[in-house]
Design an enzyme around this catalytic site. Sequence first.
Site, PDB file in Angstrom:
ATOM      1  CE  LYS A  15      -4.256  -0.470   0.755  1.00  0.00           C
ATOM      2  NZ  LYS A  15      -5.087  -1.203  -0.209  1.00  0.00           N
ATOM      3  CB  THR A  60      -2.026  -3.706  -0.690  1.00  0.00           C
ATOM      4  OG1 THR A  60      -3.376  -3.508  -1.067  1.00  0.00           O
ATOM      5  CG2 THR A  60      -1.248  -4.350  -1.824  1.00  0.00           C
ATOM      6  NE  ARG A 178      25.815  31.941 -10.737  1.00  0.00           N
ATOM      7  CZ  ARG A 178      25.716  30.765 -11.343  1.00  0.00           C
ATOM      8  NH1 ARG A 178      25.140  30.649 -12.529  1.00  0.00           N
ATOM      9  NH2 ARG A 178      26.195  29.673 -10.771  1.00  0.00           N
ATOM     10  CD  GLN A 235      27.920  22.451 -12.268  1.00  0.00           C
ATOM     11  OE1 GLN A 235      27.732  23.598 -11.858  1.00  0.00           O
ATOM     12  NE2 GLN A 235      27.738  22.124 -13.537  1.00  0.00           N
ATOM     13  CG  HIS A 263      18.508  29.574 -14.444  1.00  0.00           C
ATOM     14  ND1 HIS A 263      19.851  29.370 -14.256  1.00  0.00           N
ATOM     15  CD2 HIS A 263      18.052  28.468 -15.095  1.00  0.00           C
ATOM     16  CE1 HIS A 263      20.188  28.196 -14.781  1.00  0.00           C
ATOM     17  NE2 HIS A 263      19.113  27.627 -15.283  1.00  0.00           N
TER      18      HIS A 263
END
Length: 314
Positions: A15, A60, A178, A235, A263
């Site tokens: 389930k 289930t 930025r 990164q 962004h």
Amino acid sequence: MTVPTTILGQNQYGKAENRVVKITRDGATHHIKDLNVSVALSGDLDEVHYSGSNANVLPTDTTKNTVFAFAKEQGVESAEEFGIALARHFVDATEPIRTARIRIEEYEWERIDLDGGAAPHSFVRRGQEIRTAQIRYDGTDVQVLSGLKGLTVLNSTDSEFWGYIKDRYTTLKEDYDRILATEVGAVWRHGPAGSPGAESGSGSGSTDTDWNASYGAVKQQMLRTFAETYSLSLQQTLYQMGSQVLGHRPELEEIRFSMPNKHHFKADLAPFGIANEAADGAVYIAADRPYGLIEATVLREGAEALIPPDMTNL
Ligand SMILES: O=c1[nH]c(=O)c2[nH]c(=O)[nH]c2[nH]1
């Protein structure tokens, strides 16, 4: 038409998305645990697929009932502890079931602030991340993956991106100041029982960890590192976050991140004769999609990579 000869491949059942809310009363002060628990069982289940024999099937519906009964009888100290108890139960108590995978999302609530202090039994849903856990038990080893998703963070400076490959399709301008924003999805693997950070690769997670303390510390370390890293790329920030988490949490072997680059582009106000530079406090367009998607695993040296690449959003 001829029926092709086929065989059954990997299969699992159970389930999914049992929404369990457990209230614990401590006098007038109540505590709440709000979970979404998904059960996936596998084992000696070929016949139900081939012939329809249900002889080896734990319904289930029963798995659902077990989740709620365990919440009442054992309580929910942490998602991980609850998942371990369930996984062990399904495998150890039902012969044909050989492997159990329990996935849990936890929605956190905090007490509503009243003038006289924190409300004893009134809560507001925390708007931050969803905590996750996955427990896998095969009758011998317990593997615990903890995690979170939806943890949105933003640095309004201390982020640059330049020096990348430029080809005939490149339009991106190099940026020396930025916004860096992302929605962190992460999964981390706990090391073997009783030997924090020492052995690696067995895949069995320590089951006597203070899961709640570990979770809080990992999250705080991620946030601190995100805030304190001067970033040359998402990164690089990701790697720093993983490295710092493993450096501060000896109980962990491996962490995997999925981080969309949310962004923020400087609005072009030049047509109106308005300068729009970061140094003066710029106006940005928060872009929805497409987004860069940065994903990586960071490992303790010598550890085996056991978190599947597609597991960053449990
Ligand atoms: O931090 C970033 N990493 C990238 O790989 C990338 N690519 C891109 O267009 N912007 C960014 N930003």
